[in-house]
Structures are given as structure tokens and as C-alpha cells.
Design a protein around this motif. Structure first.
Motif, short mmCIF file in Angstrom:
data_model
loop_
_atom_site.label_atom_id
_atom_site.label_comp_id
_atom_site.label_asym_id
_atom_site.label_seq_id
_atom_site.Cartn_x
_atom_site.Cartn_y
_atom_site.Cartn_z
N ALA A 1 38.83 64.55 47.48
CA ALA A 1 38.23 65.85 47.14
C ALA A 1 38.95 67.00 47.81
O ALA A 1 38.80 68.16 47.41
N LYS A 2 39.72 66.70 48.85
CA LYS A 2 40.37 67.77 49.61
C LYS A 2 41.44 68.51 48.83
O LYS A 2 41.80 69.63 49.20
N ASP A 3 41.95 67.90 47.75
CA ASP A 3 42.89 68.63 46.89
C ASP A 3 42.28 69.96 46.43
O ASP A 3 42.97 70.96 46.30
N GLY B 1 43.29 63.68 57.84
CA GLY B 1 44.23 62.99 56.97
C GLY B 1 44.22 63.50 55.53
O GLY B 1 45.25 63.84 55.00
N ASN B 2 43.04 63.57 54.95
CA ASN B 2 42.98 63.91 53.52
C ASN B 2 43.43 65.33 53.22
O ASN B 2 44.22 65.56 52.31
N THR B 3 42.91 66.30 53.98
CA THR B 3 43.33 67.69 53.75
C THR B 3 44.82 67.80 54.02
O THR B 3 45.53 68.54 53.34
N SER C 1 28.93 64.86 54.72
CA SER C 1 29.12 66.17 55.34
C SER C 1 30.07 66.08 56.52
O SER C 1 29.78 65.41 57.51
N GLY C 2 31.23 66.72 56.37
CA GLY C 2 32.19 66.79 57.47
C GLY C 2 32.34 68.27 57.81
O GLY C 2 31.61 68.81 58.64
N THR C 3 33.26 68.95 57.11
CA THR C 3 33.27 70.41 57.22
C THR C 3 32.02 70.99 56.58
O THR C 3 31.61 72.09 56.90
N GLY C 4 31.46 70.25 55.62
CA GLY C 4 30.30 70.72 54.88
C GLY C 4 30.66 71.48 53.62
O GLY C 4 29.78 71.92 52.87
N GLY C 5 31.94 71.64 53.35
CA GLY C 5 32.39 72.38 52.17
C GLY C 5 31.88 71.77 50.87
O GLY C 5 31.38 72.49 50.00
N THR C 6 31.98 70.46 50.76
CA THR C 6 31.59 69.80 49.51
C THR C 6 30.09 69.97 49.27
O THR C 6 29.67 70.40 48.18
N ILE C 7 29.28 69.63 50.27
CA ILE C 7 27.83 69.68 50.07
C ILE C 7 27.36 71.12 49.86
O ILE C 7 26.50 71.38 49.01
N GLU D 1 35.82 58.15 59.71
CA GLU D 1 36.69 59.34 59.73
C GLU D 1 36.26 60.31 58.64
O GLU D 1 36.09 59.91 57.50
N GLY D 2 36.09 61.57 59.02
CA GLY D 2 35.81 62.61 58.02
C GLY D 2 34.34 62.91 57.85
O GLY D 2 33.98 63.81 57.10
N LEU D 3 33.48 62.16 58.52
CA LEU D 3 32.03 62.36 58.39
C LEU D 3 31.45 62.90 59.70
O LEU D 3 31.82 62.43 60.78
N TYR E 1 35.96 55.03 53.63
CA TYR E 1 34.87 54.71 54.55
C TYR E 1 33.65 55.60 54.29
O TYR E 1 32.50 55.15 54.31
N THR E 2 33.89 56.91 54.03
CA THR E 2 32.75 57.80 53.80
C THR E 2 32.06 57.50 52.47
O THR E 2 30.88 57.82 52.31
N SER E 3 32.79 56.90 51.53
CA SER E 3 32.14 56.50 50.27
C SER E 3 31.12 55.41 50.56
O SER E 3 30.01 55.42 50.02
N LEU F 1 31.88 60.27 45.86
CA LEU F 1 32.71 59.34 46.65
C LEU F 1 34.00 60.10 47.00
O LEU F 1 34.84 60.36 46.13
N PRO F 2 34.17 60.49 48.29
CA PRO F 2 35.20 61.49 48.64
C PRO F 2 36.66 61.04 48.50
O PRO F 2 37.51 61.86 48.18
N ASP F 3 36.98 59.76 48.77
CA ASP F 3 38.42 59.44 48.72
C ASP F 3 38.69 57.98 48.37
O ASP F 3 37.77 57.17 48.19
N HIS F 4 39.98 57.65 48.26
CA HIS F 4 40.46 56.34 47.83
C HIS F 4 40.47 55.34 48.98
O HIS F 4 40.58 55.73 50.15
N1 PMP Z 1 35.03 62.02 53.42
C1 PMP Z 1 36.28 62.09 53.85
C2 PMP Z 1 37.13 60.87 53.78
C3 PMP Z 1 36.78 63.29 54.38
O1 PMP Z 1 38.04 63.36 54.82
C4 PMP Z 1 35.92 64.42 54.44
C5 PMP Z 1 36.43 65.70 55.02
N2 PMP Z 1 36.32 65.85 56.42
C6 PMP Z 1 34.60 64.28 53.98
C7 PMP Z 1 34.20 63.08 53.46
C8 PMP Z 1 33.58 65.39 54.09
O2 PMP Z 1 33.79 66.44 53.16
P1 PMP Z 1 33.52 67.92 53.63
O3 PMP Z 1 34.54 68.25 54.67
O4 PMP Z 1 33.66 68.74 52.40
O5 PMP Z 1 32.14 67.99 54.21
#
Ligand code: PMP
Length: 331
Positions: free
Chosen positions: A46-48, A76-78, A183-189, A235-237, A279-281, A307-310
């Protein structure tokens, strides 16, 4: 756009990800469950969406021109998304990465042409060794550079407000009743939730946080409780600080998940649905089960989980039996 037309560059393929009905993993839960699979982005996450939005915003403002440098902190993803965009558009990309990120992720970023600085994860955010402070310093020392600052950038929310939210609304023909989002940065939610609530205020925005992170407690009390902080593997959560890119008013409720249950749920998602995600998926799937146990859904629920990533980035972690046994997650 997707597949029907010839893309001008790989960047034209960002977004417009598919939604897939979950067939087995949620079969015992009331309601219908659908997954928006962000691994279909060209950078596999989703970071694209946010990387492209923030870079193009800087281009429009005239503060980024070819040959300039993009600096960011990233799990990593961003980083992958920014490195990919930098290659296509002709920028230099410097990334400050947490040492919690897998070696594989770091190698991939280098392959994508980025300069990578590995920083300790378990130091305070304001410690000069942290990846936040490292990125800030590099930005200051590098002429003609921009700092993406995804944790405190309102454009992170805006990217999802303009893309992920409208896509879910359109793809579900307005039938969505709940979304479940890591929710990591919280941008998606925040961005997706804000758009969907504007279309229908009844839509429930359900967040996913990690045990060891301050986000859920902050949402409930609006106070940062440092006693919530403990090391965790996902990672990322979640976060050990309050991200400025989270609009806490958009979120109805958060649920916390454990490292072990999220890892096992990631594997279950592969086995039950053939969906090879990160993992976050798994964390999102685990949270879905926990929300169901709390009686949040009924037969009429139309639930979209993001589901945020592969999964390929986690071969040396959740998809390694050795790693799983080392953590005590497998017998
Ligand atoms: N899952 C993964 C794998 C991530 O890298 C991130 C970003 N930190 C998120 C979920 C959370 O998304 P967001 O930053 O938009 O809250």
C-alpha cells in the motif's frame, strides 16, 4: 488503470488493487469478508500510494526536480516504493531503516538503488541513533533533499483519502459496513476511514494495533502511556510514539494482536486462501477473529480487510519454520 491499457511507466499501475472474497478463513464468522490485496501494487504494498502522492506533491510545489534526493525513515515498504519511484523519475533515494527489518528487505532496497542506513530499533525516538533522527540529520546535511516524514505527513492520509477509500466504496458499490485496517503511521486507516465515513457515517472503522505499542491506549485515553511499550516482532504495525499521521477521531475502536497469533494467521491465510501476504496481513486476519469473538459482526456485515503487503519479504521470518520455532511460535 489496470491491465487493459498499456502503462506509460510502472508508476501508472499504483493503486486500483483488487478485492477478493475470503472463502474459507472467515467461514465460521457471521457476515461476508473481503480482502483488498495491496500486494498487487507494483511495489507490492500500500505504500506505493503514499510515496507517489508525496513525491508528486513535492514536484508540483517545485521543491523536487530530477537529480534531487528523497530521504525517509522506513520499515521497508515505503523505502521500496520511494526507491522505485526515484529510479523511474531520476532522483537519489537515502533510507534510514530499523534493524528490526529483515536482511532480505534491506538487500532488496539496495538492489533498487537506495542508499541504506541501518539504525537500532530499541532506542527512544529522540535518540540521535534512532531512524527518525538519522533521517532528519541526513536531510539537513544533503542539499536539494526532501524528507518524506510519513509518520507526521498529512499527505499520507490524503493519499488514501483520494485512492484507497474511493476504490473500496466503488468496488463494494457502497455496501461496505466495516473495514479492518492495520495502524502504523495511521495513514491507511485515517484516509480510507475518513472517505468512507463521509459517504456513510455508519461504516465502522476497526483498527489493528500490536501488543507492545501505544496506539490503542492513546485512542482510548488521548494520553501516551509508556508502560504499554515493549519489544515486539511485527514490522510496520503499531508504534512507540503517537503518529501525527493518524486521525484518531476517524477510528471507532482498536484491537491488539500478539506476534504469535499474527504469524500463525499469516500462514493460515496462505493455506486457506492462497493469499501470500505479509506479517501485518496476518495481524489483520487475527484481529478480524478477535472482533468477531466480541460480537462486532452479524449476518448482514460486509467487511473489507486491507492486506497491506506481499509475503515474499518475510521468507526469513514468519515463513521460515526455523524462525518460527526460535520464537516459540511452532512446536
Ligand atoms: N503493514 C505494513 C507491512 C507496513 O509497512 C505498514 C506501514 N508502516 C502498515 C501495515 C501500516 O500502514 P499505515 O502506515 O498506513 O498505518
Amino acid at each position: 488503470m489496470r491491465n487493459q491499457d498499456i502503462a506509460n511507466s510502472i508508476l501508472d499501475l499504483v493503486g486500483q488493487t483488487p478485492i477478493v472474497k475470503l472463502q474459507r478463513i472467515t467461514k465460521d464468522l457471521p457476515g461476508d469478508f473481503y480482502a483488498k490485496v495491496e500486494a498487487f501494487n507494483p511495489g507490492h504494498s500500500a505504500k506505493d500510494r503514499i510515496a507517489l502522492h508525496i513525491v508528486e506533491n513535492a514536484e508540483k510545489k517545485g521543491i523536487l526536480t530530477p537529480g534531487d534526493t528523497i530521504v525517509e525513515t522506513t520499515s521497508g515498504n515505503t523505502g521500496f516504493s520511494l526507491a522505485m519511484i526515484a529510479l523511474v523519475k531520476g532522483y537519489k533515494c537515502i533510507l534510514a531503516v530499523s534493524d528490526k527489518s529483515s536482511q532480505n528487505k534491506i538487500d532488496v532496497l539496495k538492489t533498487m538503488g537506495a542508499e541504506v542506513h541501518v539504525c537500532p530499533a530499541n532506542v527512544a525516538a529522540d535518540d540521535p541513533r534512532s531512524y527518525y533522527e538519522t533521517a532528519k540529520r541526513i536531510h539537513k546535511e544533503t542539499p536539494n533533499s526532501i524528507y518524506i516524514n510519513q509518520y507526521f505527513n498529512e499527505l499520507n492520509i490524503e493519499a488514501h483519502y483520494h485512492t484507497t477509500g474511493p476504490e473500496i466504496w466503488k468496488q463494494t458499490q457502497g455496501k461496505v459496513t466495516h473495514i479492518i485496517v492495520a495502524s502504523g503511521t495511521g495513514g491507511t486507516i485515517s484516509g480510507t476511514g475518513r472517505y468512507l465515513k463521509e459517504q456513510n457515517p455508519e461504516i465502522q472503522i476497526l483498527g489493528v494495533d500490536a501488543i507492545g505499542s501505544v496506539i490503542k491506549k492513546y485512542h482510548e485515553t488521548r494520553e501516551l502511556d509508556e508502560s504499554e511499550i515493549s519489544p515486539y516482532k511485527i514490522e510496520g504495525l503499531g508504534k512507540n510514539l503517537v503518529p501525527g499521521a493518524t486521525d484518531f477521531d476517524v477510528v471507532d475502536v482498536y484491537e491488539k494482536v500478539s506476534d504469535k497469533e499474527a504469524a500463525l494467521a499469516s500462514r493460515e491465510l496462505v493455506q486457506e486462501e492462497g493469499l501470500f501476504c505479509g506479517y501485518t496481513s496476518g495481524a489483520v486476519i487475527q484481529a478480524t477473529k478477535q472482533y468477531a469473538e466480541k460480537g462486532i459482526f452479524n449476518e448482514n456485515s460486509f467487511v473489507v480487510v486491507i492486506l497491506p503487503d506481499h509475503g515474499i519479504r518475510y521468507m526469513d521470518k514468519i515463513y521460515s519454520d526455523t524462525w518460527m520455532k526460535e520464537q516459540g511460535f511452532l512446536e
